[in-house]
Design a protein around this motif. Structure first.
Motif, PDB file in Angstrom:
ATOM      1  N   GLU A 128       0.740  -1.007  -0.013  1.00  0.00           N
ATOM      2  CA  GLU A 128       0.097   0.035  -0.119  1.00  0.00           C
ATOM      3  C   GLU A 128       0.805   1.143   0.019  1.00  0.00           C
ATOM      4  O   GLU A 128       0.349   2.231  -0.615  1.00  0.00           O
ATOM      5  CB  GLU A 128      -0.970  -0.202   1.093  1.00  0.00           C
ATOM      6  CG  GLU A 128      -2.107  -1.145   1.055  1.00  0.00           C
ATOM      7  CD  GLU A 128      -2.868  -1.113   2.431  1.00  0.00           C
ATOM      8  OE1 GLU A 128      -2.599  -0.378   3.369  1.00  0.00           O
ATOM      9  OE2 GLU A 128      -3.812  -1.913   2.260  1.00  0.00           O
ATOM     10  N   GLY A 129       2.138   1.046   0.536  1.00  0.00           N
ATOM     11  CA  GLY A 129       3.082   2.299   0.471  1.00  0.00           C
ATOM     12  C   GLY A 129       4.046   2.606  -0.876  1.00  0.00           C
ATOM     13  O   GLY A 129       4.691   3.269  -0.527  1.00  0.00           O
ATOM     14  N   ASN A 130       3.364   1.814  -1.726  1.00  0.00           N
ATOM     15  CA  ASN A 130       4.355   1.743  -3.003  1.00  0.00           C
ATOM     16  C   ASN A 130       5.781   1.416  -2.764  1.00  0.00           C
ATOM     17  O   ASN A 130       6.817   2.048  -3.510  1.00  0.00           O
ATOM     18  CB  ASN A 130       4.371   2.993  -3.793  1.00  0.00           C
ATOM     19  CG  ASN A 130       2.504   3.434  -4.046  1.00  0.00           C
ATOM     20  OD1 ASN A 130       2.066   2.509  -4.613  1.00  0.00           O
ATOM     21  ND2 ASN A 130       2.245   4.551  -3.851  1.00  0.00           N
ATOM     22  N   GLY A 131       6.145   0.435  -1.687  1.00  0.00           N
ATOM     23  CA  GLY A 131       7.192   0.054  -1.482  1.00  0.00           C
ATOM     24  C   GLY A 131       7.895  -1.078  -2.202  1.00  0.00           C
ATOM     25  O   GLY A 131       8.958  -1.541  -2.237  1.00  0.00           O
ATOM     26  N   SER A 132       7.103  -1.598  -3.190  1.00  0.00           N
ATOM     27  CA  SER A 132       7.507  -2.719  -3.997  1.00  0.00           C
ATOM     28  C   SER A 132       7.326  -2.088  -5.699  1.00  0.00           C
ATOM     29  O   SER A 132       6.077  -1.895  -5.784  1.00  0.00           O
ATOM     30  CB  SER A 132       6.533  -3.860  -3.631  1.00  0.00           C
ATOM     31  OG  SER A 132       6.802  -5.125  -4.586  1.00  0.00           O
ATOM     32  N   GLN A 133       8.296  -2.388  -6.286  1.00  0.00           N
ATOM     33  CA  GLN A 133       7.977  -2.047  -7.728  1.00  0.00           C
ATOM     34  C   GLN A 133       7.987  -3.520  -8.502  1.00  0.00           C
ATOM     35  O   GLN A 133       7.146  -3.963  -8.834  1.00  0.00           O
ATOM     36  CB  GLN A 133       9.253  -0.981  -8.313  1.00  0.00           C
ATOM     37  CG  GLN A 133       8.933  -0.771  -9.544  1.00  0.00           C
ATOM     38  CD  GLN A 133       9.678   0.509 -10.036  1.00  0.00           C
ATOM     39  OE1 GLN A 133      10.055   1.010  -9.064  1.00  0.00           O
ATOM     40  NE2 GLN A 133      10.311   0.481 -11.235  1.00  0.00           N
ATOM     41  N   CYS A 134       9.455  -3.871  -8.816  1.00  0.00           N
ATOM     42  CA  CYS A 134       9.244  -5.175  -9.381  1.00  0.00           C
ATOM     43  C   CYS A 134       9.086  -6.501  -8.281  1.00  0.00           C
ATOM     44  O   CYS A 134       8.545  -7.378  -8.795  1.00  0.00           O
ATOM     45  CB  CYS A 134      10.654  -5.608 -10.034  1.00  0.00           C
ATOM     46  SG  CYS A 134      12.212  -6.095  -8.997  1.00  0.00           S
ATOM     47  N   GLY A 135       9.239  -6.295  -7.133  1.00  0.00           N
ATOM     48  CA  GLY A 135       8.901  -7.187  -6.258  1.00  0.00           C
ATOM     49  C   GLY A 135      10.060  -8.189  -5.887  1.00  0.00           C
ATOM     50  O   GLY A 135       9.619  -9.141  -4.815  1.00  0.00           O
ATOM     51  N   PHE A 136      10.992  -8.078  -6.541  1.00  0.00           N
ATOM     52  CA  PHE A 136      12.170  -9.146  -6.301  1.00  0.00           C
ATOM     53  C   PHE A 136      12.531  -9.290  -4.844  1.00  0.00           C
ATOM     54  O   PHE A 136      12.904 -10.053  -4.206  1.00  0.00           O
ATOM     55  CB  PHE A 136      13.042  -8.795  -7.306  1.00  0.00           C
ATOM     56  CG  PHE A 136      14.197 -10.163  -7.240  1.00  0.00           C
ATOM     57  CD1 PHE A 136      13.771 -11.348  -8.356  1.00  0.00           C
ATOM     58  CD2 PHE A 136      15.275 -10.134  -6.780  1.00  0.00           C
ATOM     59  CE1 PHE A 136      14.870 -12.413  -8.376  1.00  0.00           C
ATOM     60  CE2 PHE A 136      16.169 -10.977  -6.769  1.00  0.00           C
ATOM     61  CZ  PHE A 136      15.820 -12.589  -7.528  1.00  0.00           C
ATOM     62  N   CYS A 137      12.757  -8.029  -4.398  1.00  0.00           N
ATOM     63  CA  CYS A 137      13.504  -8.077  -3.122  1.00  0.00           C
ATOM     64  C   CYS A 137      12.362  -7.726  -1.957  1.00  0.00           C
ATOM     65  O   CYS A 137      12.777  -7.991  -0.693  1.00  0.00           O
ATOM     66  CB  CYS A 137      14.362  -6.499  -2.810  1.00  0.00           C
ATOM     67  SG  CYS A 137      13.356  -4.963  -3.096  1.00  0.00           S
ATOM     68  N   SER A 138      11.192  -7.722  -2.115  1.00  0.00           N
ATOM     69  CA  SER A 138      10.085  -7.318  -1.229  1.00  0.00           C
ATOM     70  C   SER A 138      10.033  -8.596  -0.328  1.00  0.00           C
ATOM     71  O   SER A 138       9.945  -8.179   0.972  1.00  0.00           O
ATOM     72  CB  SER A 138       8.850  -7.424  -1.928  1.00  0.00           C
ATOM     73  OG  SER A 138       8.850  -6.326  -2.678  1.00  0.00           O
ATOM     74  N   PRO A 139       9.877  -9.909  -0.578  1.00  0.00           N
ATOM     75  CA  PRO A 139       9.798 -10.926   0.591  1.00  0.00           C
ATOM     76  C   PRO A 139      11.009 -11.021   1.461  1.00  0.00           C
ATOM     77  O   PRO A 139      10.755 -10.952   2.556  1.00  0.00           O
ATOM     78  CB  PRO A 139      10.054 -12.254  -0.383  1.00  0.00           C
ATOM     79  CG  PRO A 139       9.415 -11.868  -1.581  1.00  0.00           C
ATOM     80  CD  PRO A 139       9.782 -10.590  -1.940  1.00  0.00           C
ATOM     81  N   ALA A 140      12.138 -10.447   1.024  1.00  0.00           N
ATOM     82  CA  ALA A 140      13.362 -10.648   2.163  1.00  0.00           C
ATOM     83  C   ALA A 140      13.291  -9.218   2.923  1.00  0.00           C
ATOM     84  O   ALA A 140      13.759  -9.175   3.819  1.00  0.00           O
ATOM     85  CB  ALA A 140      14.660 -10.552   1.197  1.00  0.00           C
TER      86      ALA A 140
END
Length: 217
Positions: free
Chosen positions: A123-135
């Protein structure tokens, strides 16, 4: 002299397991479920097991040498210890006996509701491609639990940044990531940085105690 178009020689077969190890078992808990691996390979990493065997693709592999943090998952050695963020690409699978592992899939998503930090990042637009998001989320969850155990107030932006120093983002930039987590911490009940009981994240609610008992047995 070999023909220039001849196929390359076949690689040698893998060596057989050392004598006496064929019946060895590795037992650990993965996302609340007891796991038994028979005759585990001494060369397999946790990251490769998660992606290739457990089919949990939330754990990413990029540098494969602990530099980018994309493979970060949560590890707990004992029931009394908190979750620790670890590089799955460096962690030998055989080192996990009797321990617990929590991945992005165990935190939320799919059939589970999103963890509040997963939702905050989205919701905070902290994920773009999402590759690093889980970590990124794994590192933030470890920070949240540490603060909750210490009864500390919501961590500052500097503390959040420090917790994420092992995670590299190549596209979004760190400001929306840090801001998303900080807002989630500040909005926690009581103004504390706790994000709820991490043990309740695994479904069903009884899975973690039951799985831990299975491993201990």
């Amino acid at each position: 002299r070999a023909h220039p178009h001849a196929p390359p020689p076949a690689p040698p077969p893998p060596p057989p397991p050392p004598a006496g190890t064929e019946d060895q078992e590795l037992r650990f808990v993965l996302n609340g479920e007891a796991v038994v691996v028979r005759a585990p390979s001494r060369e397999q990493t946790l990251a490769r097991y998660l992606r290739d065997t457990a089919q949990l693709a939330g754990t990413k592999v990029s540098c494969a040498e602990g530099g980018c943090g994309a493979c970060t998952v949560l590890l707990r050695r004992t029931r009394d210890e908190g979750w620790l963020p670890v590089n799955a690409c460096l962690r030998p699978l055989c080192s996990l006996h009797g321990q617990e592992v929590l991945t992005a899939e165990g935190l939320g998503g799919g059939k589970l509701p999103l963890h509040r930090l997963q939702r905050a990042l989205a919701e905070g637009n902290g994920s773009q491609c999402g590759f690093c998001s889980p970590a990124m989320v794994a590192s933030a969850v470890a920070l949240a639990e540490k603060c909750a155990k210490e009864g500390a107030a919501a961590p500052s932006a500097a503390e959040v940044e420090l917790a994420l120093t092992g995670n590299i983002c190549r596209c979004t930039g760190y400001q929306p990531i840090v801001k998303s987590f900080c807002e989630a911490f500040r909005s926690a009940p009581g103004g504390q940085c706790g994000v709820g009981d991490v043990e309740d994240l695994c479904s069903p609610a009884s899975a973690v105690p039951a799985a831990a008992a299975a491993v201990a047995g």
